[in-house]
Every structure is written in C-alpha cells, then in structure tokens.
Design a protein around this motif. Sequence first.
Motif, PDB file in Angstrom:
ATOM      1  N   ALA A  21       0.841  -1.212   0.000  1.00 39.74           N
ATOM      2  CA  ALA A  21       0.000   0.000   0.000  1.00 39.74           C
ATOM      3  C   ALA A  21       0.867   1.249   0.000  1.00 39.74           C
ATOM      4  CB  ALA A  21      -0.934  -0.008   1.202  1.00 39.74           C
ATOM      5  N   TRP A  22       1.991   1.241   0.722  1.00 33.56           N
ATOM      6  CA  TRP A  22       2.891   2.392   0.739  1.00 33.56           C
ATOM      7  C   TRP A  22       3.360   2.727  -0.669  1.00 33.56           C
ATOM      8  CZ3 TRP A  22       6.038  -0.195   5.154  1.00 33.56           C
ATOM      9  CH2 TRP A  22       5.360  -0.047   6.363  1.00 33.56           C
ATOM     10  N   VAL A  23       3.690   1.685  -1.435  1.00 31.40           N
ATOM     11  CA  VAL A  23       4.144   1.881  -2.812  1.00 31.40           C
ATOM     12  C   VAL A  23       2.999   2.468  -3.647  1.00 31.40           C
ATOM     13  CG1 VAL A  23       4.947   0.704  -4.895  1.00 31.40           C
ATOM     14  CG2 VAL A  23       5.887   0.061  -2.649  1.00 31.40           C
ATOM     15  N   SER A  28       0.281   6.626  -6.779  1.00 31.57           N
ATOM     16  CA  SER A  28      -0.967   7.331  -7.096  1.00 31.57           C
ATOM     17  C   SER A  28      -0.789   8.845  -7.064  1.00 31.57           C
ATOM     18  CB  SER A  28      -2.084   6.909  -6.137  1.00 31.57           C
ATOM     19  OG  SER A  28      -1.860   7.444  -4.847  1.00 31.57           O
ATOM     20  N   ARG A  29       0.225   9.304  -6.349  1.00 30.22           N
ATOM     21  CA  ARG A  29       0.509  10.746  -6.266  1.00 30.22           C
ATOM     22  C   ARG A  29       1.643  11.160  -7.206  1.00 30.22           C
ATOM     23  NH1 ARG A  29       0.823  12.049   0.049  1.00 30.22           N
ATOM     24  NH2 ARG A  29       1.253  14.089  -0.838  1.00 30.22           N
ATOM     25  N   GLY A  30       2.142  10.211  -7.980  1.00 29.77           N
ATOM     26  CA  GLY A  30       3.226  10.518  -8.904  1.00 29.77           C
ATOM     27  C   GLY A  30       4.556  10.730  -8.223  1.00 29.77           C
ATOM     28  N   GLU A  31       4.706  10.215  -7.016  1.00 36.44           N
ATOM     29  CA  GLU A  31       5.946  10.376  -6.262  1.00 36.44           C
ATOM     30  C   GLU A  31       6.858   9.176  -6.493  1.00 36.44           C
ATOM     31  OE1 GLU A  31       4.876  10.701  -2.155  1.00 36.44           O
ATOM     32  OE2 GLU A  31       3.731  12.531  -2.462  1.00 36.44           O
ATOM     33  N   PRO A  32       8.158   9.382  -6.405  1.00 39.53           N
ATOM     34  CA  PRO A  32       9.064   8.228  -6.480  1.00 39.53           C
ATOM     35  C   PRO A  32       8.944   7.386  -5.211  1.00 39.53           C
ATOM     36  CG  PRO A  32      10.288  10.234  -6.007  1.00 39.53           C
ATOM     37  CD  PRO A  32       8.864  10.646  -6.261  1.00 39.53           C
ATOM     38  N   VAL A  33       9.150   6.099  -5.339  1.00 35.89           N
ATOM     39  CA  VAL A  33       9.116   5.203  -4.186  1.00 35.89           C
ATOM     40  C   VAL A  33      10.505   5.215  -3.555  1.00 35.89           C
ATOM     41  CG1 VAL A  33       8.750   2.837  -3.408  1.00 35.89           C
ATOM     42  CG2 VAL A  33       7.336   3.783  -5.250  1.00 35.89           C
ATOM     43  N   PRO A  34      10.597   5.625  -2.276  1.00 33.59           N
ATOM     44  CA  PRO A  34      11.919   5.684  -1.639  1.00 33.59           C
ATOM     45  C   PRO A  34      12.465   4.290  -1.351  1.00 33.59           C
ATOM     46  CG  PRO A  34      10.212   6.194  -0.043  1.00 33.59           C
ATOM     47  CD  PRO A  34       9.528   6.040  -1.370  1.00 33.59           C
TER      48      PRO A  34
END
Length: 108
Positions: A21-23, A28-34
């Motif tokens: 879900a974190w990914v 969904s917000r267009g952010e990179p996955v850390p």
Amino acid sequence: MDRETALFRLASAARAFLEPAWVRWRQSRGEPVPAIASLHTCGRSSLFLRDALRLEGYPAEWVSGTPRFARQGEEIGPFGFFNAPRWESHAWVVSGNLILDITADQFG
C-alpha cells in the motif's frame, strides 16, 4: 499464545499488508518510491494498526510527537523520535506497556 506474541504477530501482519500500500500511495501521487517504503507513512500506518488491534480486542492508543522549535530554529524538547542528531516527527501505537512501531525502519 501470550499477549506479547499475539501483538507482535498482529503488528507484523499489519506491516506486511501495508508494505504494498505504501508503494501504491506514492505511485498514485506521482511520487518516487523511496528505498525505505515506510518513509513518511507513520501517521496513517499507526492509525491502521491501532484500529486493527482494537478490532481484535486489544487496547491500543495512537501516539505522535512533533519537535518544537525556538525562534532561532533550536529544538526545545524531546518530541517524536530521536534520530541523532535531531528529533523527527513520528507516530506509533501503545498497547498496555508495549510500543508497537511498524514504521521505525524509516530512521535506519
């Protein structure tokens, strides 16, 4: 099964459920996955864990802390999670005398 073991298993299951879900939240917000997927997810993840524990009949409280700063930017108290050399905003769950923190890995 004793209470501590049951809580550990429930917290572990909640973490395993939330990891993908974190990914998805980030994507969904267009952010990179850390590299550490739990980064900045402590608030909502801890609320989820609190509610899951309560549904299973365990007392659980959501706890959070945010560093406070003086006018010159100097920290004025131990609030949140100490990630040397400074305090970080953070949230976790307390059940009885246990701290359950399924996102603590974000601090290394």
